[in-house]
Design a protein around this motif. Structure first.
Motif, mmCIF file in Angstrom:
data_model
loop_
_atom_site.group_PDB
_atom_site.id
_atom_site.type_symbol
_atom_site.label_atom_id
_atom_site.label_comp_id
_atom_site.label_asym_id
_atom_site.label_seq_id
_atom_site.Cartn_x
_atom_site.Cartn_y
_atom_site.Cartn_z
ATOM 1 N N ALA A 24 17.159 56.556 -14.517
ATOM 2 C CA ALA A 24 16.250 57.692 -14.307
ATOM 3 C C ALA A 24 16.913 58.793 -13.498
ATOM 4 O O ALA A 24 16.581 59.972 -13.672
ATOM 5 N N ASP A 25 17.854 58.415 -12.638
ATOM 6 C CA ASP A 25 18.594 59.398 -11.838
ATOM 7 C C ASP A 25 19.802 59.960 -12.581
ATOM 8 O O ASP A 25 20.582 60.716 -12.019
ATOM 9 N N GLY A 26 19.983 59.552 -13.840
ATOM 10 C CA GLY A 26 21.091 60.052 -14.636
ATOM 11 C C GLY A 26 22.418 59.368 -14.344
ATOM 12 O O GLY A 26 23.464 59.854 -14.749
ATOM 13 N N LYS A 27 22.382 58.266 -13.642
ATOM 14 C CA LYS A 27 23.608 57.539 -13.312
ATOM 15 C C LYS A 27 23.954 56.555 -14.423
ATOM 16 O O LYS A 27 23.098 56.170 -15.226
ATOM 17 N N ASN A 28 25.203 56.142 -14.452
ATOM 18 C CA ASN A 28 25.650 55.172 -15.449
ATOM 19 C C ASN A 28 25.062 53.796 -15.165
ATOM 20 O O ASN A 28 24.926 53.395 -14.012
ATOM 21 N N VAL A 29 24.741 53.102 -16.257
ATOM 22 C CA VAL A 29 24.230 51.736 -16.182
ATOM 23 C C VAL A 29 25.078 50.888 -17.121
ATOM 24 O O VAL A 29 25.380 51.314 -18.239
ATOM 25 N N GLU A 30 25.454 49.709 -16.666
ATOM 26 C CA GLU A 30 26.253 48.814 -17.496
ATOM 27 C C GLU A 30 25.508 48.480 -18.788
ATOM 28 O O GLU A 30 24.284 48.285 -18.782
ATOM 29 N N LYS A 31 26.244 48.390 -19.897
ATOM 30 C CA LYS A 31 25.629 48.023 -21.173
ATOM 31 C C LYS A 31 25.226 46.555 -21.184
ATOM 32 O O LYS A 31 24.246 46.177 -21.819
ATOM 33 N N MET A 32 25.984 45.728 -20.506
ATOM 34 C CA MET A 32 25.667 44.304 -20.427
ATOM 35 C C MET A 32 25.590 43.912 -18.953
ATOM 36 O O MET A 32 26.510 44.185 -18.196
ATOM 37 N N VAL A 33 24.489 43.291 -18.593
ATOM 38 C CA VAL A 33 24.282 42.858 -17.214
ATOM 39 C C VAL A 33 24.151 41.346 -17.209
ATOM 40 O O VAL A 33 23.291 40.788 -17.889
ATOM 41 N N LYS A 34 24.993 40.692 -16.442
ATOM 42 C CA LYS A 34 24.942 39.238 -16.348
ATOM 43 C C LYS A 34 24.111 38.844 -15.138
ATOM 44 O O LYS A 34 24.365 39.310 -14.028
ATOM 45 N N VAL A 35 23.113 38.024 -15.384
ATOM 46 C CA VAL A 35 22.270 37.516 -14.301
ATOM 47 C C VAL A 35 22.642 36.059 -14.091
ATOM 48 O O VAL A 35 22.647 35.264 -15.034
ATOM 49 N N PRO A 36 22.971 35.696 -12.854
ATOM 50 C CA PRO A 36 23.393 34.322 -12.606
ATOM 51 C C PRO A 36 22.295 33.308 -12.912
ATOM 52 O O PRO A 36 21.115 33.583 -12.734
ATOM 53 N N VAL A 37 22.692 32.158 -13.406
ATOM 54 C CA VAL A 37 21.788 31.034 -13.613
ATOM 55 C C VAL A 37 22.273 29.877 -12.753
ATOM 56 O O VAL A 37 23.426 29.875 -12.307
#
Length: 50
Positions: A24-37
């Motif tokens: 929303a702030d126009g910043k870059n966001v990773e295309k793939m986000v890994k969430v730990p399990v």
């Protein structure tokens, strides 16, 4: 069955909100986000009871 995997919904939500705010702030966001399990075994299953 010797083990299972526990997802972490609070961590998933935290990362999703953080990335939504970044986008929303126009910043870059990773295309793939890994969430730990975490592996759930008979030794630590009590840690996941809720």
């Amino acid at each position: 069955m010797y083990a299972s995997v526990a997802q972490q919904p609070m961590e998933l939500g935290r990362i999703a909100v953080r990335n939504a705010l970044r986008a929303a702030d126009g910043k870059n966001v990773e295309k793939m986000v890994k969430v730990p399990v975490k592996a759930v075994t008979k030794e630590n299953v009590a840690d996941f009871e809720g």
